[in-house]
Design a protein around this motif. Structure first.
Motif, short mmCIF file in Angstrom:
data_model
loop_
_atom_site.label_atom_id
_atom_site.label_comp_id
_atom_site.label_asym_id
_atom_site.label_seq_id
_atom_site.Cartn_x
_atom_site.Cartn_y
_atom_site.Cartn_z
N UNK A 1 16.98 -7.98 -6.10
CA UNK A 1 18.10 -8.89 -6.29
C UNK A 1 17.65 -10.32 -6.08
N UNK A 2 18.40 -11.04 -5.26
CA UNK A 2 18.05 -12.43 -4.95
C UNK A 2 17.07 -12.54 -3.78
N UNK A 3 16.74 -11.41 -3.19
CA UNK A 3 15.86 -11.43 -2.01
C UNK A 3 14.40 -11.39 -2.43
N UNK A 4 13.62 -12.30 -1.88
CA UNK A 4 12.18 -12.32 -2.13
C UNK A 4 11.50 -11.29 -1.24
N UNK A 5 10.27 -10.90 -1.58
CA UNK A 5 9.54 -9.99 -0.69
C UNK A 5 9.38 -10.62 0.69
#
Length: 211
Positions: A140-144
């Motif tokens: 989603x909008x979350x980066x690693x």
């Protein structure tokens, strides 16, 4: 009014038939698309899986006739990689972007693996949120996470998605995606356990652990 309603019904049926054909379903679908659908819908794991390096995917044959690549799709493979991102697609599949290094950035080349709804059904341990957390993958909008994705090993069927190499490059992110070869469906997931110094199974049921 009745004519308009009839036209709308006919148009809807035509759109439905067209979509079904493109998905490899129905009598109008050509053999290559019916084959692709059958490969995507496999619901049994490979009897055996051979190790395949991520670096080997660029050397697999592309843009061949069906007879030129179908034999390779009978192979079960096991690939070690890092899952940089996991995303849910409109058809319900989870798309995993596999990279060779935990430090690979957004522009890195990647190989695709897909988990189909058939393999997630009744498997809360393989929900999008749980998989993203266990693999330390962006979604989603979350980066690693800052420490990067976790070392993983994926097993499943080798599949060639002919659409990837047939459509314009921007459709399937060609340029970064290596080619149309995938692990699809993924039938087993493992992650590296530092304390045990080996891979452990990522269970479909979160209350159990496969070691």
């Amino acid at each position: 009014m009745r004519r308009l309603a009839l036209r709308l019904v006919v148009a809807a049926l035509a759109l439905w038939a067209g979509a079904e054909t493109l998905e490899g379903r129905g009598v109008l679908a050509p053999p290559v698309l019916r084959h692709l659908r059958a490969m995507k819908d496999r619901d049994t794991p490979p009897p055996t899986c051979e190790d395949l390096a991520l670096e080997a995917f660029p050397g697999l044959p592309v843009r061949r006739a069906l007879a030129g690549y179908a034999p390779l799709e009978r192979r079960g493979v096991r690939v070690e990689a890092y899952v940089r991102r996991i995303e849910s697609s409109r058809d319900g599949d989870f798309h995993l972007k596999l990279v060779a290094s935990p430090s690979a950035g957004a522009g890195a080349h990647y190989v695709t693996a897909e988990i189909t709804p058939r393999w997630r059904r009744g498997s809360p341990g393989w929900s999008l949120a749980r998989l993203a957390g266990a693999l330390r993958a962006g979604h989603g909008d979350a980066a690693p996470p800052a420490k990067g994705p976790r070392r993983a090993r994926l097993s499943g069927w080798l599949l060639y998605d002919v659409w990837c190499d047939a459509l314009p490059a921007w459709v399937f992110d060609r340029g970064r995606r290596v080619n149309g070869w995938e692990i699809h469906p993924v039938t087993r997931l493992e992650v590296w356990d530092d304390s045990l110094a080996r891979f452990v199974g990522l269970p479909r049921q979160p209350s159990t652990v496969t070691r």
